[in-house]
Scaffold this motif. Structure first.
Motif, PDB file in Angstrom:
ATOM      1  N   TRP A   1      -6.260   1.115  -2.376  1.00 11.56           N
ATOM      2  CA  TRP A   1      -4.937   1.086  -2.969  1.00 11.56           C
ATOM      3  C   TRP A   1      -3.920   1.864  -2.149  1.00 11.56           C
ATOM      4  CZ3 TRP A   1      -3.886  -2.567  -6.109  1.00 11.56           C
ATOM      5  CH2 TRP A   1      -4.877  -3.071  -6.957  1.00 11.56           C
ATOM      6  N   MET A   2      -4.328   2.974  -1.551  1.00 15.26           N
ATOM      7  CA  MET A   2      -3.407   3.725  -0.699  1.00 15.26           C
ATOM      8  C   MET A   2      -2.992   2.895   0.506  1.00 15.26           C
ATOM      9  SD  MET A   2      -1.549   6.305  -0.118  1.00 15.26           S
ATOM     10  CE  MET A   2      -2.024   7.500  -1.350  1.00 15.26           C
ATOM     11  N   ARG A   3      -3.947   2.218   1.114  1.00 13.52           N
ATOM     12  CA  ARG A   3      -3.621   1.339   2.242  1.00 13.52           C
ATOM     13  C   ARG A   3      -2.653   0.251   1.809  1.00 13.52           C
ATOM     14  NH1 ARG A   3      -4.589  -3.581   4.142  1.00 13.52           N
ATOM     15  NH2 ARG A   3      -4.880  -3.903   6.408  1.00 13.52           N
ATOM     16  N   ARG A   4      -2.946  -0.382   0.674  1.00 12.25           N
ATOM     17  CA  ARG A   4      -2.097  -1.477   0.203  1.00 12.25           C
ATOM     18  C   ARG A   4      -0.675  -1.011  -0.066  1.00 12.25           C
ATOM     19  NH1 ARG A   4      -2.661  -4.753  -5.564  1.00 12.25           N
ATOM     20  NH2 ARG A   4      -0.568  -5.640  -5.512  1.00 12.25           N
ATOM     21  N   TYR A   5      -0.534   0.101  -0.800  1.00 11.79           N
ATOM     22  CA  TYR A   5       0.794   0.581  -1.151  1.00 11.79           C
ATOM     23  C   TYR A   5       1.559   1.041   0.085  1.00 11.79           C
ATOM     24  CZ  TYR A   5      -0.864   0.502  -5.986  1.00 11.79           C
ATOM     25  OH  TYR A   5      -1.355   0.107  -7.202  1.00 11.79           O
ATOM     26  N   MET A   6       0.875   1.659   1.040  1.00 12.92           N
ATOM     27  CA  MET A   6       1.552   2.121   2.241  1.00 12.92           C
ATOM     28  C   MET A   6       1.996   0.950   3.114  1.00 12.92           C
ATOM     29  SD  MET A   6      -0.154   5.671   3.528  1.00 12.92           S
ATOM     30  CE  MET A   6       1.145   5.783   4.750  1.00 12.92           C
ATOM     31  N   VAL A   7       1.155  -0.064   3.215  1.00 17.49           N
ATOM     32  CA  VAL A   7       1.546  -1.247   3.991  1.00 17.49           C
ATOM     33  C   VAL A   7       2.755  -1.913   3.351  1.00 17.49           C
ATOM     34  CG1 VAL A   7       0.831  -3.576   4.653  1.00 17.49           C
ATOM     35  CG2 VAL A   7      -0.731  -1.652   4.981  1.00 17.49           C
ATOM     36  N   ASP A   8       2.765  -1.984   2.015  1.00 18.01           N
ATOM     37  CA  ASP A   8       3.925  -2.558   1.319  1.00 18.01           C
ATOM     38  C   ASP A   8       5.189  -1.763   1.616  1.00 18.01           C
ATOM     39  OD1 ASP A   8       2.363  -4.519   0.224  1.00 18.01           O
ATOM     40  OD2 ASP A   8       2.143  -3.556  -1.737  1.00 18.01           O
ATOM     41  N   GLU A   9       5.081  -0.432   1.576  1.00 17.56           N
ATOM     42  CA  GLU A   9       6.249   0.411   1.831  1.00 17.56           C
ATOM     43  C   GLU A   9       6.718   0.289   3.276  1.00 17.56           C
ATOM     44  OE1 GLU A   9       8.150   2.333  -0.184  1.00 17.56           O
ATOM     45  OE2 GLU A   9       7.003   1.458  -1.843  1.00 17.56           O
ATOM     46  N   LEU A  10       5.767   0.223   4.204  1.00 17.41           N
ATOM     47  CA  LEU A  10       6.127   0.138   5.622  1.00 17.41           C
ATOM     48  C   LEU A  10       6.867  -1.148   5.950  1.00 17.41           C
ATOM     49  CD1 LEU A  10       2.875   1.585   7.229  1.00 17.41           C
ATOM     50  CD2 LEU A  10       5.159   2.587   7.359  1.00 17.41           C
ATOM     51  N   ASN A  11       6.672  -2.179   5.128  1.00 20.74           N
ATOM     52  CA  ASN A  11       7.326  -3.469   5.373  1.00 20.74           C
ATOM     53  C   ASN A  11       8.652  -3.619   4.627  1.00 20.74           C
ATOM     54  OD1 ASN A  11       5.335  -4.471   7.102  1.00 20.74           O
ATOM     55  ND2 ASN A  11       4.065  -5.156   5.392  1.00 20.74           N
ATOM     56  N   ARG A  12       9.066  -2.585   3.909  1.00 21.39           N
ATOM     57  CA  ARG A  12      10.316  -2.688   3.165  1.00 21.39           C
ATOM     58  C   ARG A  12      11.520  -2.523   4.088  1.00 21.39           C
ATOM     59  NH1 ARG A  12       9.605  -2.897  -2.276  1.00 21.39           N
ATOM     60  NH2 ARG A  12       7.579  -2.187  -3.099  1.00 21.39           N
ATOM     61  N   ASP A  13      12.644  -3.046   3.611  1.00 21.93           N
ATOM     62  CA  ASP A  13      13.857  -3.058   4.435  1.00 21.93           C
ATOM     63  C   ASP A  13      14.378  -1.662   4.738  1.00 21.93           C
ATOM     64  OD1 ASP A  13      13.819  -5.814   4.531  1.00 21.93           O
ATOM     65  OD2 ASP A  13      15.174  -6.060   2.809  1.00 21.93           O
ATOM     66  N   TYR A  14      14.256  -0.727   3.777  1.00 21.08           N
ATOM     67  CA  TYR A  14      14.804   0.601   4.013  1.00 21.08           C
ATOM     68  C   TYR A  14      14.044   1.330   5.122  1.00 21.08           C
ATOM     69  CZ  TYR A  14      11.115   3.233   1.532  1.00 21.08           C
ATOM     70  OH  TYR A  14       9.935   3.816   1.147  1.00 21.08           O
TER      71      TYR A  14
END
Length: 314
Positions: free
Chosen positions: A193-206
């Motif tokens: 879950w940490m990997r998933r959430y971090m990958v999601d955050e890293l791909n965000r526009d901000y």
């Protein structure tokens, strides 16, 4: 917040009522020999009937259920029938509770120490060898039945590292394998879950905008990505702690740990229905408390989440 907590508590009480009632009714369908214990062979049919009548088992089922809840509200879980005859169930559970709590908290602490950094490294090294190795570990833990790798650990790791095979409360080295066994699943869960959430955050526009503005990668990672990724993970932490405590049944039996898990197995084998009912109530309460604390933890970590009327994180 207070309205939400009150609503969840009422839902929890109702859920507990349903669970305990179903277990109570199912146990009443089991053979009556379980209530007689070892004395069954020494009793005549008339004596058995008198004994069962004195236990209230000849009353209508609704009367039995009402008596059970009346006693439960007053803090009386009943007395053990076969496990430790005539000993209050609450005293038996109290003797075992700290063993399960100690190993459960220790396993969760170990899984956090290993799982969260592993998930962070997997996200930073996405597609590289560490990410693939961590993914392989997660897939193995999820796909293989827990009892299989528990047995592998006990049979082979004990021999390779010369570790004790059974638990001894006076020998801390004997605690190592049970802790590792209990920590394997939550470690995989936290890493995934940490990997998933971090990958999601890293791909965000901000994040892309911040990189374009020249914000340092270290600042991005720890001030924004990691903080935001940990918010949904916080929801599962209390539940994981309590589920680990309640879910150590097989590990405790495997390593002869005198906790609640082993007690449940023994109580079922001995058909001690009063002890089984008490343990089901404890385990169910732990699980439900974990879910509520998970919601509250997520709201505390992220002030943007409001738990009020019509709003819930689930």
């Amino acid at each position: 917040m207070l309205k939400y907590i009150g609503k969840r508590l009422l839902q929890s009480v109702f859920t507990l009522f349903v669970i305990v009632t179903i277990v109570f009714l199912l146990l009443r369908l089991m053979p009556e020999e379980g209530y007689l214990g070892a004395a069954a062979d020494k009793m005549s049919p008339e004596q058995q009937e008198i004994y069962l009548t004195n236990l209230g088992l000849r009353d209508p089922i609704l009367v039995q259920l009402g008596n059970f809840y009346t006693n439960l509200i007053s803090g009386d879980f009943g007395k053990s029938i076969t496990y430790r005859q005539d000993v209050p169930v609450l005293d038996i559970i109290a003797d075992k509770f700290m063993y399960s709590v100690s190993f459960g908290l220790g396993a969760v602490a170990l899984s956090l120490i290993i799982g969260v950094p592993l998930g962070i490294l997997m996200a930073q090294m996405k597609g590289r060898w560490l990410d693939r190795l961590g993914t392989g570990y997660i897939v193995f833990v999820v796909a293989v039945p827990a009892m299989v790798y528990y047995l592998i650990i006990q049979m082979y790791i004990t021999e390779i590292f010369d570790l004790p095979m059974l638990f001894d409360e006076y020998d801390p080295i004997s605690w190592v394998l049970p802790l590792i066994s209990l920590a394997l699943a939550p470690t995989a869960s936290y890493a995934m879950w940490m990997r998933r959430y971090m990958v999601d955050e890293l791909n965000r526009d901000y994040i892309k905008l911040a990189r374009a503005k020249g914000v340092k990668e270290r600042t991005l990672m720890f001030k924004h990505v990691l903080r935001n990724a940990f918010i949904p993970l916080a929801q599962y932490l209390p539940a994981t702690i309590l589920f680990t405590i309640a879910g150590s049944i097989y590990v405790e039996s495997l390593y002869s740990i005198p906790g609640m898990g082993g007690l449940l197995v023994d109580a079922i084998q001995r058909q001690d229905n009063n002890v089984v009912q008490g343990l089901v109530l404890v385990f169910s309460s732990l699980g439900i408390i974990g879910l509520i604390l998970g919601d509250l933890a997520m709201a505390l970590v992220d002030p943007r989440i409001k738990l009020g009327k019509g709003e819930s994180v689930r």
